[in-house]
Design a protein around this motif. Sequence first.
Motif, PDB file in Angstrom:
ATOM      1  N   HIS A 238       0.871  -1.182   0.000  1.00 33.03           N
ATOM      2  CA  HIS A 238       0.000   0.000   0.000  1.00 33.03           C
ATOM      3  C   HIS A 238       0.899   1.220   0.000  1.00 33.03           C
ATOM      4  O   HIS A 238       1.878   1.247   0.742  1.00 33.03           O
ATOM      5  CB  HIS A 238      -0.895  -0.011   1.233  1.00 33.03           C
ATOM      6  CG  HIS A 238      -1.679  -1.278   1.344  1.00 33.03           C
ATOM      7  ND1 HIS A 238      -2.751  -1.552   0.532  1.00 33.03           N
ATOM      8  CD2 HIS A 238      -1.507  -2.366   2.134  1.00 33.03           C
ATOM      9  CE1 HIS A 238      -3.224  -2.756   0.821  1.00 33.03           C
ATOM     10  NE2 HIS A 238      -2.479  -3.270   1.789  1.00 33.03           N
ATOM     11  N   ARG A 239       0.552   2.190  -0.818  1.00 28.53           N
ATOM     12  CA  ARG A 239       1.449   3.346  -0.937  1.00 28.53           C
ATOM     13  C   ARG A 239       0.755   4.660  -0.625  1.00 28.53           C
ATOM     14  O   ARG A 239      -0.285   4.976  -1.198  1.00 28.53           O
ATOM     15  CB  ARG A 239       1.978   3.440  -2.365  1.00 28.53           C
ATOM     16  CG  ARG A 239       3.099   2.475  -2.591  1.00 28.53           C
ATOM     17  CD  ARG A 239       3.586   2.512  -4.015  1.00 28.53           C
ATOM     18  NE  ARG A 239       4.228   1.229  -4.281  1.00 28.53           N
ATOM     19  CZ  ARG A 239       5.473   0.959  -3.922  1.00 28.53           C
ATOM     20  NH1 ARG A 239       6.205   1.857  -3.317  1.00 28.53           N
ATOM     21  NH2 ARG A 239       5.977  -0.236  -4.159  1.00 28.53           N
ATOM     22  N   ALA A 240       1.375   5.394   0.260  1.00 26.39           N
ATOM     23  CA  ALA A 240       0.882   6.744   0.560  1.00 26.39           C
ATOM     24  C   ALA A 240       1.760   7.734  -0.209  1.00 26.39           C
ATOM     25  O   ALA A 240       2.921   7.441  -0.475  1.00 26.39           O
ATOM     26  CB  ALA A 240       0.989   7.001   2.053  1.00 26.39           C
ATOM     27  N   PRO A 241       1.199   8.897  -0.566  1.00 33.04           N
ATOM     28  CA  PRO A 241       2.026   9.873  -1.294  1.00 33.04           C
ATOM     29  C   PRO A 241       3.185  10.358  -0.418  1.00 33.04           C
ATOM     30  O   PRO A 241       2.999  10.675   0.753  1.00 33.04           O
ATOM     31  CB  PRO A 241       1.064  11.023  -1.604  1.00 33.04           C
ATOM     32  CG  PRO A 241      -0.140  10.797  -0.763  1.00 33.04           C
ATOM     33  CD  PRO A 241      -0.166   9.362  -0.344  1.00 33.04           C
ATOM     34  N   ALA A 242       4.374  10.392  -1.013  1.00 36.83           N
ATOM     35  CA  ALA A 242       5.547  10.846  -0.263  1.00 36.83           C
ATOM     36  C   ALA A 242       5.436  12.345  -0.005  1.00 36.83           C
ATOM     37  O   ALA A 242       4.963  13.086  -0.865  1.00 36.83           O
ATOM     38  CB  ALA A 242       6.807  10.564  -1.071  1.00 36.83           C
TER      39      ALA A 242
ATOM     40  N   ASP B 286      -1.370  17.576   5.489  1.00 35.68           N
ATOM     41  CA  ASP B 286      -2.502  16.742   5.077  1.00 35.68           C
ATOM     42  C   ASP B 286      -2.045  15.362   4.612  1.00 35.68           C
ATOM     43  O   ASP B 286      -2.833  14.423   4.576  1.00 35.68           O
ATOM     44  CB  ASP B 286      -3.292  17.414   3.940  1.00 35.68           C
ATOM     45  CG  ASP B 286      -3.852  18.756   4.357  1.00 35.68           C
ATOM     46  OD1 ASP B 286      -3.091  19.529   4.974  1.00 35.68           O
ATOM     47  OD2 ASP B 286      -5.024  19.021   4.082  1.00 35.68           O
ATOM     48  N   CYS B 287      -0.751  15.264   4.241  1.00 37.00           N
ATOM     49  CA  CYS B 287      -0.245  13.960   3.799  1.00 37.00           C
ATOM     50  C   CYS B 287      -0.313  12.934   4.942  1.00 37.00           C
ATOM     51  O   CYS B 287      -0.413  11.739   4.699  1.00 37.00           O
ATOM     52  CB  CYS B 287       1.164  14.072   3.236  1.00 37.00           C
ATOM     53  SG  CYS B 287       2.280  15.102   4.168  1.00 37.00           S
ATOM     54  N   VAL B 288      -0.310  13.414   6.175  1.00 32.70           N
ATOM     55  CA  VAL B 288      -0.475  12.492   7.310  1.00 32.70           C
ATOM     56  C   VAL B 288      -1.869  11.852   7.228  1.00 32.70           C
ATOM     57  O   VAL B 288      -2.044  10.658   7.469  1.00 32.70           O
ATOM     58  CB  VAL B 288      -0.305  13.240   8.660  1.00 32.70           C
ATOM     59  CG1 VAL B 288      -0.633  12.325   9.826  1.00 32.70           C
ATOM     60  CG2 VAL B 288       1.104  13.793   8.778  1.00 32.70           C
TER      61      VAL B 288
END
Length: 459
Positions: free
Chosen positions: A185-189, A207-209
Motif C-alpha cells: 500500500h502506498r501513501a504519497p511521499a 494533510d499527507c499524514v
Amino acid sequence: MKAAAAPPRALLQAWDRKYLWHPFTQMQDYCAERPVIVTRGRGHYLYDADGSRYLDGVSSLWCNLFGHRKVAIDQAIRRQLARIAHSTLLGVTHAPAIELARRLTEIAPSGLAKVFYSDDGSTAVEVAMKMAFQYWQQAERRRYRARTSFLTFTNAYHGDTIGSVSLGGIPLFHGLYRPLLFTTHRAPAPYCYRCPLNLSPESCQMDCVGEVESILRRRQREIAALVMEPLVMGAAGMLVQPAGFVKRMRELCDRYGIFLILDEVATGFGRTGRMFACEHDDVRPDFLCLAKGLTAGYLPMAVTLTTDRVYGGFLGRFGELKQFFHGHTYTGNQLGASAALATLKVFEEERVLRKLTAKIASMRNALGSLNDIAWVGDIRQAGLMVGIELVRRKTSRKAFPWKARVGHRVCLEARRHGVLIRPLGDTIVLLPPLSITRAQIHDLVAAVSASVRAVAKGG
Ligand code: PMP
C-alpha cells in the motif's frame, strides 16, 4: 615486500570496458566516457591513475564518514586481520560481533534491544520486513495473521533485492520488475516542492499524514508495518519531510497497532546532524535498519535492530519452528564488526556529532549562493545531506526531459572542477564525509555552482 605495480591506466581502461559490468550504469554510454580509475584515497580526496584528484562529494555512495585511510579504522582492521577475518555466526559466536551488538543497543533509541546482522542496506530492510511478517504469523491471536502487507511511500527506495524493491520501487528503474514483486500500500511521499496534494508551505497542515491514516483505517487488518526513511527520503531525491512528520507516523502506527520500520541506511550515523534521524522527533521504531556508515564506509555490513517484544515472538521449542530462517554467509564477520567498533569510538573520541552543527550551517550558507542560478529549482538540506533539484523553468517548476540527462552532465562537468558526485535524476546530491572541513564545503558548492552554470550556458 613491495606491492606489485598496477597495470598502466590505458590497459586498465581497456580491461574495464572488456570485463566489467557496472551497477546502475548504461554500459554503452559508460564505455564512450573516460572513466575515473581510483587508485588511492586520502582524507576526503580520491586519486585517479592519471594523477587527478577529486573531492569525494558523495562519500563513495553515502557511506564514508571520516575520509579515506582513517588511521584508527585502518589499524582496527589490521589488528583484527592478525587474529581472524571471518567465521560464521550461524550457531557460533565471536567477540567483535558481541561487543558491537552491545554498543549499538546502547546508542540506539531505547527499546531496541536485539541486533541481527546482515551485509548491506537491502538485506537490513529485507530482514526487518521478514521479521515483522513472521512475527504476526506467529502471533497468538489468529486475526493478526492477516497482517501480511506493508505500507510505504511513493518513490521510496529501500534497496535492489526483490523484497526491498517491492517496498520501495522507483518506477523508472524498478517498473520492469513489477510482475516479480508483492504489492504494497502506498501513501504519497511528502515532497513539498511538488506537493502531491497541491498545497503550498502556507496552506500545508501536513494533510499527507491524513493520507497515511486513511489507508491505515481501511487496511489496518492486513498491514504488518509502515516502512519509511525518517526525516529525508534519500534516493527518492533527498525529499525532506516537514518537521514532526516522523512523530506523526509513530503515533499512527501505535493507534493502529502496527510496526514502524525505520530505514536509516542512508540517514544513520550522523548524516542528518544526530546519530540517527529519528532522534530529531524523539521517535523509537520497532525496527531500525542500518548499513552504509556503520563501518565508516570501509566494509559491507548491516544490522537490523529490534525490540524484546519482537524477539520474544520467535522463541519457542525447536519443534515449533518459530526461529528466524534467515542468515547470510558473511553475516556479522569479524573484520566488519571491528571496523564498526572503531567507527563508534571515533564518534565518541573526536566528538563528531558536536562538530557537525557548524558544518551544517556552513553548508546552508554556501548553498545560498546557488539560488540565483536559473536552473536551480529547489535546494533541500537535512544535516549534511543535500539535494539540488534542477528545473528548466524556475517559475513553473517545469522539469527537464529525463532523457536529456542534465544531472549527469552537471556531474561530469564537476569532475573538471575536481569534484566527484553522482546525481539522482536531475537532482544533484551532495553528501560529503562528516569530517569534511568548512573550506572543503565551500569548494564543493563552488564546483557545483560552476558546473551548473557551465552546463546551463551550453544549453
Ligand atoms: N535503504 C536506503 C535508504 C538506501 O539509501 C539504500 C542504498 N542507497 C539502501 C536501502 C540499500 O542499501 P545497499 O545498496 O547497501 O543494499
